[in-house]
Write a protein that holds these residues in place. Sequence first.
Motif, PDB file in Angstrom:
ATOM      1  N   GLY A  79     -59.018 -26.200  13.009  1.00 19.18           N
ATOM      2  CA  GLY A  79     -58.547 -24.820  13.130  1.00 19.18           C
ATOM      3  C   GLY A  79     -57.042 -24.665  13.142  1.00 19.18           C
ATOM      4  N   VAL A  80     -56.296 -25.761  13.271  1.00 21.90           N
ATOM      5  CA  VAL A  80     -54.829 -25.684  13.263  1.00 21.90           C
ATOM      6  C   VAL A  80     -54.348 -25.452  11.831  1.00 21.90           C
ATOM      7  CG1 VAL A  80     -52.702 -26.971  13.713  1.00 21.90           C
ATOM      8  CG2 VAL A  80     -54.615 -27.131  15.317  1.00 21.90           C
ATOM      9  N   LYS A  81     -53.364 -24.566  11.659  1.00 24.38           N
ATOM     10  CA  LYS A  81     -52.913 -24.165  10.331  1.00 24.38           C
ATOM     11  C   LYS A  81     -51.415 -24.395  10.167  1.00 24.38           C
ATOM     12  CE  LYS A  81     -54.178 -19.938  11.098  1.00 24.38           C
ATOM     13  NZ  LYS A  81     -54.676 -20.128  12.449  1.00 24.38           N
ATOM     14  N   LEU A  82     -50.993 -24.508   8.914  1.00 26.40           N
ATOM     15  CA  LEU A  82     -49.566 -24.550   8.627  1.00 26.40           C
ATOM     16  C   LEU A  82     -48.902 -23.273   9.118  1.00 26.40           C
ATOM     17  CD1 LEU A  82     -49.558 -25.970   4.976  1.00 26.40           C
ATOM     18  CD2 LEU A  82     -49.012 -27.198   7.088  1.00 26.40           C
ATOM     19  N   GLY A  83     -47.756 -23.399   9.721  1.00 26.28           N
ATOM     20  CA  GLY A  83     -47.045 -22.243  10.247  1.00 26.28           C
ATOM     21  C   GLY A  83     -47.374 -21.922  11.689  1.00 26.28           C
ATOM     22  N   ASP A  84     -48.390 -22.584  12.267  1.00 25.70           N
ATOM     23  CA  ASP A  84     -48.702 -22.346  13.687  1.00 25.70           C
ATOM     24  C   ASP A  84     -47.508 -22.720  14.559  1.00 25.70           C
ATOM     25  OD1 ASP A  84     -51.215 -21.315  13.377  1.00 25.70           O
ATOM     26  OD2 ASP A  84     -52.268 -23.213  13.751  1.00 25.70           O
ATOM     27  N   ARG A  85     -47.380 -22.014  15.670  1.00 23.57           N
ATOM     28  CA  ARG A  85     -46.265 -22.246  16.583  1.00 23.57           C
ATOM     29  C   ARG A  85     -46.433 -23.561  17.343  1.00 23.57           C
ATOM     30  NH1 ARG A  85     -45.916 -17.832  20.720  1.00 23.57           N
ATOM     31  NH2 ARG A  85     -48.180 -17.987  20.570  1.00 23.57           N
ATOM     32  N   VAL A  86     -45.311 -24.234  17.577  1.00 23.62           N
ATOM     33  CA  VAL A  86     -45.296 -25.478  18.347  1.00 23.62           C
ATOM     34  C   VAL A  86     -44.269 -25.326  19.459  1.00 23.62           C
ATOM     35  CG1 VAL A  86     -44.887 -27.950  18.300  1.00 23.62           C
ATOM     36  CG2 VAL A  86     -45.949 -26.827  16.331  1.00 23.62           C
TER      37      VAL A  86
END
Length: 440
Positions: A79-86
């Motif tokens: 479910g983790v996507k490119l652009g997700d906040r870190v």
Amino acid sequence: MNNTFLDNVAHAIQTLTPTHPIGRISEISGSSVQVSGLSQLAGLGDPISILSGERRVNGEIIRMTNGKVHVLVEDDLEGVKLGDRVQLNQPVRFAPDDSWIGRVVDPDGHPLDGLPLVQGTQIASLRRGPPPAHARRQMGKRLETSLAVFNTFLPLVRGQRIGLFAGSGVGKSTLIADLAKSISADLIVIALIGERGRELVHFLENVLGPEGMKRAIVVAATSDRAPQLRYRCALSAMAVAEHFRDKGMHVVLFADSVTRFCEAHREIAVAAGEPTSLRGFPTSMVPIVANLCERAGPGTETSGDITAIFSVLVAGSDMEEPIADILRGILDGHVVMDREIAEKGRFPAIDVLRSVSRSLPAAAERHENALIARAREHMSNYKNAELMIQAGLYVKGSDKKVDEAIEYHEGLETYLAVRDNRGASQHFDALNRTIPNITA
């Protein structure tokens, strides 16, 4: 509620961080991600949290390149996507406290026994260096155990570091628990690295038991945890031992096992791009293992000591594999457990002839050393003639030394399994009665 507890709570509140830098995922590969926007703020080993919808996935920075940081996560990335906040988090605040005695914690200092746990006021460094070599004391006096084999043939002394080499299923955990319950010390610290969850509960409740836990702190990271947590398990346990050593206490540290610590390091190193060479292990393993072992041992004049027992899993009793070979050269002795001995029903299944305590001869009196030497000679003579004896080919009277070895073999085997509350002097008396023709 005492003042120390309130001080610890107040200190924890004061160190809370209200804001966190935020980066973005730029690449996802296996169990690692690349993050942009944090390279000028983060440091190697810093913890992060990936914020993906309702999910929060924690991880650790294992590599840094120009404009990017590489993160090894502690959970799956579904479910983790490119652009997700870190989110870049503050370093874990690992601060042992007296209230930890009798408790089970994870490598980040969080409780695993379902009860509240308060951090102390002084942060313990997980990657602290050993005490200065020139300022350390020599190893101390012989430690009493309930095991005759350790009170005589393989004595442990204060500040000694030994390796416990064993395959799976030969009684290693039971031996560790026996020593933890009986060895003379102010505090016991146990690192359970990569243990199965079921075995963790069994070890705590049935093997170590309530009596053993009264003076113990257990740091655990089960086999399903991420490699960075299994790796930090050994470092956290060592940091706990150092905290209490610096208070003047004699701490006995058990690390079970260094093999899983090295395997966790290998997983992290490979994910960070480091090549392997030592039978699949990276070359960085050698200084890391050496540093871990050197942190234990005698303290300085103003501190206590850490006596350490590092267990090593050896497949097929291969003492030449890299981890076993490295540790034998670093430690102050090695104890080898043998599957054949365990299958014969003798516990602890220690092969005395292949085991060495470098505290000898200083740890024993002259007549005790003579007794040990003669007993080893009997065992060696029996071992050399064992095939002939078992095949019925040996004729009594052919060799006086072999005749004596046969006469005393059963008694020595029984003696090596003795577990009671007698001290070393009584165990030496019993050994003298087992092979009574010894002249001191």
